[in-house]
Scaffold this active site. Structure first.
Site, PDB file in Angstrom:
ATOM      1  N   GLN A  21       0.788  -1.231   0.123  1.00  0.00           N
ATOM      2  CA  GLN A  21      -0.009   0.053  -0.148  1.00  0.00           C
ATOM      3  C   GLN A  21       0.796   1.366   0.009  1.00  0.00           C
ATOM      4  O   GLN A  21       0.519   2.179  -0.962  1.00  0.00           O
ATOM      5  CB  GLN A  21      -0.795  -0.151   1.061  1.00  0.00           C
ATOM      6  N   THR A  24       2.659   1.861  -3.504  1.00  0.00           N
ATOM      7  CA  THR A  24       1.450   2.301  -4.197  1.00  0.00           C
ATOM      8  C   THR A  24       1.125   3.832  -3.961  1.00  0.00           C
ATOM      9  O   THR A  24       0.889   4.605  -4.820  1.00  0.00           O
ATOM     10  CB  THR A  24       0.036   1.474  -4.133  1.00  0.00           C
ATOM     11  N   GLU A  25       1.050   4.169  -2.718  1.00  0.00           N
ATOM     12  CA  GLU A  25       0.569   5.542  -2.016  1.00  0.00           C
ATOM     13  C   GLU A  25       1.668   6.510  -2.815  1.00  0.00           C
ATOM     14  O   GLU A  25       1.507   7.550  -3.174  1.00  0.00           O
ATOM     15  CB  GLU A  25       0.280   5.665  -0.975  1.00  0.00           C
ATOM     16  N   SER A  26       3.173   6.056  -2.260  1.00  0.00           N
ATOM     17  CA  SER A  26       4.333   7.120  -2.443  1.00  0.00           C
ATOM     18  C   SER A  26       5.315   6.411  -2.999  1.00  0.00           C
ATOM     19  O   SER A  26       6.428   7.425  -3.000  1.00  0.00           O
ATOM     20  CB  SER A  26       4.326   7.731  -0.691  1.00  0.00           C
ATOM     21  N   TYR A 142      -6.111   1.278  -8.377  1.00  0.00           N
ATOM     22  CA  TYR A 142      -5.356   1.211  -7.051  1.00  0.00           C
ATOM     23  C   TYR A 142      -5.385   0.085  -6.641  1.00  0.00           C
ATOM     24  O   TYR A 142      -4.205  -0.467  -5.903  1.00  0.00           O
ATOM     25  CB  TYR A 142      -6.336   2.392  -6.277  1.00  0.00           C
TER      26      TYR A 142
END
Length: 162
Positions: A21, A24-26, A142
């Site tokens: 996660q 994927t986010e940053s 996402y």
């Protein structure tokens, strides 16, 4: 890894799923900032951070002041895992634990209200496939990104999952 493992374990998540996660986010950039204003490794909106800080006041006092420290890795990961756990606990009537995780990530990305709307519109509101088409395009992409990265991390860590 140490911080991710610590908070994933605390909130009963597979650390590799949380790491996926974060990737994927940053892409693991602690100072990441989205065009919408989300901050840090787990890309938390300042308003969401303030709301979570208030919600956690009694149960998790160490999150006090976290909304002012969103780019600090440990605080960001702790708050992100806390938020994941809160979202996860609110998801009822699901087909499988995998569907429940995907709905948690959908709520994290699109917001709990958008997840609830998608579930109301869906013919099969208890499974990911049933609600996916009722979510924003960004959210539809996402979840597979997280799970593709998660598969890679599981292969890398077969001998040491925790």
């Amino acid at each position: 890894d140490k911080i991710i493992r610590k908070y994933a374990r605390r909130y009963l998540f597979d650390w590799r799923l949380i790491a996926a996660q974060i990737h994927t986010e940053s892409r693991f950039r602690r100072t990441a900032r989205s065009y919408r204003g989300a901050l840090g490794l787990m890309q938390i909106m300042p308003g969401t951070a303030r709301w979570l800080e208030e919600k956690s006041e009694k149960s998790t006092p160490e999150l006090k002041g976290v909304s002012r420290m969103l780019v600090e890795p440990e605080m960001n990961i702790h708050l992100g895992c806390y938020y994941d756990a809160m979202l996860f606990s609110r998801i009822k009537n699901f087909s499988s634990s995998d569907d429940r995780y995907k709905m948690m990530f959908a709520a994290y990305n699109a917001g709990p209200g958008n997840l609830n709307t998608a579930r109301r519109k869906a013919d099969s509101p208890a499974n990911w496939v049933g609600i996916r088409d009722h979510l924003p395009e960004e959210t539809k992409k996402y979840i597979p990104r997280i799970y593709n990265r998660y598969k890679i991390y599981k292969k890398w860590t077969v001998l040491n999952p925790y």
